[in-house]
Motif scaffolding. Structure first.
Motif, PDB file in Angstrom:
ATOM      1  N   MET A  33      69.632  28.846  84.682  1.00  0.00           N
ATOM      2  CA  MET A  33      69.373  27.837  85.589  1.00  0.00           C
ATOM      3  C   MET A  33      70.619  28.394  86.836  1.00  0.00           C
ATOM      4  N   SER A  34      70.291  28.010  87.977  1.00  0.00           N
ATOM      5  CA  SER A  34      71.117  28.433  89.390  1.00  0.00           C
ATOM      6  C   SER A  34      71.135  27.898  90.239  1.00  0.00           C
ATOM      7  N   TRP A  35      72.048  27.554  91.056  1.00  0.00           N
ATOM      8  CA  TRP A  35      72.365  26.698  92.062  1.00  0.00           C
ATOM      9  C   TRP A  35      72.419  27.851  93.396  1.00  0.00           C
ATOM     10  N   TYR A  36      71.530  27.484  94.407  1.00  0.00           N
ATOM     11  CA  TYR A  36      71.687  28.515  95.479  1.00  0.00           C
ATOM     12  C   TYR A  36      71.976  27.441  96.778  1.00  0.00           C
ATOM     13  N   GLU A  45      72.029  31.917  99.650  1.00  0.00           N
ATOM     14  CA  GLU A  45      72.991  32.807  98.544  1.00  0.00           C
ATOM     15  C   GLU A  45      73.166  32.091  97.316  1.00  0.00           C
ATOM     16  N   LEU A  46      73.347  32.807  96.346  1.00  0.00           N
ATOM     17  CA  LEU A  46      73.556  32.270  94.906  1.00  0.00           C
ATOM     18  C   LEU A  46      75.224  31.857  94.783  1.00  0.00           C
ATOM     19  N   VAL A  47      75.202  30.458  94.396  1.00  0.00           N
ATOM     20  CA  VAL A  47      76.518  29.888  94.376  1.00  0.00           C
ATOM     21  C   VAL A  47      76.808  29.758  93.011  1.00  0.00           C
ATOM     22  N   ALA A  48      75.896  29.511  91.914  1.00  0.00           N
ATOM     23  CA  ALA A  48      76.569  29.640  90.395  1.00  0.00           C
ATOM     24  C   ALA A  48      75.418  29.560  89.551  1.00  0.00           C
ATOM     25  N   SER A  49      75.305  30.251  88.521  1.00  0.00           N
ATOM     26  CA  SER A  49      74.380  30.241  87.513  1.00  0.00           C
ATOM     27  C   SER A  49      74.848  29.863  86.060  1.00  0.00           C
ATOM     28  N   ILE A  50      74.110  29.652  85.212  1.00  0.00           N
ATOM     29  CA  ILE A  50      74.333  29.626  83.922  1.00  0.00           C
ATOM     30  C   ILE A  50      73.096  29.910  83.007  1.00  0.00           C
ATOM     31  N   THR A  51      73.770  30.866  82.213  1.00  0.00           N
ATOM     32  CA  THR A  51      72.647  31.249  81.187  1.00  0.00           C
ATOM     33  C   THR A  51      72.172  30.298  79.955  1.00  0.00           C
ATOM     34  N   SER A  52      71.128  30.859  79.409  1.00  0.00           N
ATOM     35  CA  SER A  52      70.755  30.060  78.336  1.00  0.00           C
ATOM     36  C   SER A  52      71.756  29.944  76.949  1.00  0.00           C
ATOM     37  N   GLY A  53      72.723  30.822  77.125  1.00  0.00           N
ATOM     38  CA  GLY A  53      73.856  30.868  76.167  1.00  0.00           C
ATOM     39  C   GLY A  53      74.843  30.275  76.954  1.00  0.00           C
ATOM     40  N   SER A  54      74.889  29.548  77.902  1.00  0.00           N
ATOM     41  CA  SER A  54      76.066  28.958  78.754  1.00  0.00           C
ATOM     42  C   SER A  54      76.998  29.931  79.415  1.00  0.00           C
ATOM     43  N   ILE A  55      76.612  31.170  79.659  1.00  0.00           N
ATOM     44  CA  ILE A  55      77.595  32.178  80.276  1.00  0.00           C
ATOM     45  C   ILE A  55      77.288  31.673  81.874  1.00  0.00           C
ATOM     46  N   GLU A  56      78.554  31.488  82.321  1.00  0.00           N
ATOM     47  CA  GLU A  56      78.782  30.796  83.834  1.00  0.00           C
ATOM     48  C   GLU A  56      78.962  32.082  84.897  1.00  0.00           C
ATOM     49  N   ASN A  57      78.522  32.098  85.961  1.00  0.00           N
ATOM     50  CA  ASN A  57      78.646  33.158  86.857  1.00  0.00           C
ATOM     51  C   ASN A  57      78.869  32.510  88.394  1.00  0.00           C
ATOM     52  N   TYR A  58      79.828  32.745  89.141  1.00  0.00           N
ATOM     53  CA  TYR A  58      80.059  32.314  90.306  1.00  0.00           C
ATOM     54  C   TYR A  58      80.020  33.078  91.632  1.00  0.00           C
ATOM     55  N   TYR A  78      73.942  21.012  86.246  1.00  0.00           N
ATOM     56  CA  TYR A  78      74.783  20.218  87.044  1.00  0.00           C
ATOM     57  C   TYR A  78      75.779  21.213  87.868  1.00  0.00           C
ATOM     58  N   LEU A  79      76.226  20.774  89.053  1.00  0.00           N
ATOM     59  CA  LEU A  79      77.160  21.585  89.850  1.00  0.00           C
ATOM     60  C   LEU A  79      78.295  20.657  90.253  1.00  0.00           C
ATOM     61  N   GLU A  80      79.337  20.754  89.624  1.00  0.00           N
ATOM     62  CA  GLU A  80      80.565  19.877  90.121  1.00  0.00           C
ATOM     63  C   GLU A  80      81.184  20.335  90.964  1.00  0.00           C
ATOM     64  N   MET A  81      81.397  19.966  92.350  1.00  0.00           N
ATOM     65  CA  MET A  81      81.916  20.711  93.500  1.00  0.00           C
ATOM     66  C   MET A  81      83.459  20.048  94.057  1.00  0.00           C
TER      67      MET A  81
END
Length: 116
Positions: A33-36, A45-58, A78-81
């Motif tokens: 799941m990702s937020w752009y 642009e990609l803001v953040a993503s989270i894999t099925s295993g809950s690995i996050e990227n920003y 969710y995306l908490e900003m």
């Protein structure tokens, strides 16, 4: 398949918002799941993503200010900003993808406006 994003709005610099994206019609727990975001006059642009295993990227510009999370029981990401800046203004979209080369499902977008 449907992704329903919500939670956008108008906020002052330094304020906070929490975006939600509920997914329908997919095996949510199996998807990245990702937020752009698309700022005025700029490419999406990609803001953040989270894999099925809950690995996050920003994206570097939001590290330490934004937090992505998922609730598989609610099929929601969710995306908490926090500490929002005017340059965070844009339309925020959620995306669901089984893996990086799979077909991507997109939500309709929610507007975030940060006033200076």
């Amino acid at each position: 398949v449907q992704l329903q994003a919500s939670g956008g709005g108008l906020v002052q610099t330094g304020g906070s918002l929490k975006l939600s994206c509920e997914a329908f019609g997919i095996v949510f727990s199996a998807h990245i799941m990702s937020w752009y975001r698309r700022a005025p006059g700029k490419q999406r642009e990609l803001v953040a993503s989270i894999t099925s295993g809950s690995i996050e990227n920003y994206h570097d510009s939001v590290k330490g200010r934004f937090t992505i999370s998922r609730d598989n029981a609610k099929n929601t990401v969710y995306l908490e900003m926090n500490s929002l800046k005017p340059e965070d203004t844009g339309v925020y979209f959620c995306k669901a993808q089984r893996h990086p080369f799979a077909y991507a499902f997109w939500g309709q977008g929610t507007q975030v406006t940060v006033s200076s």
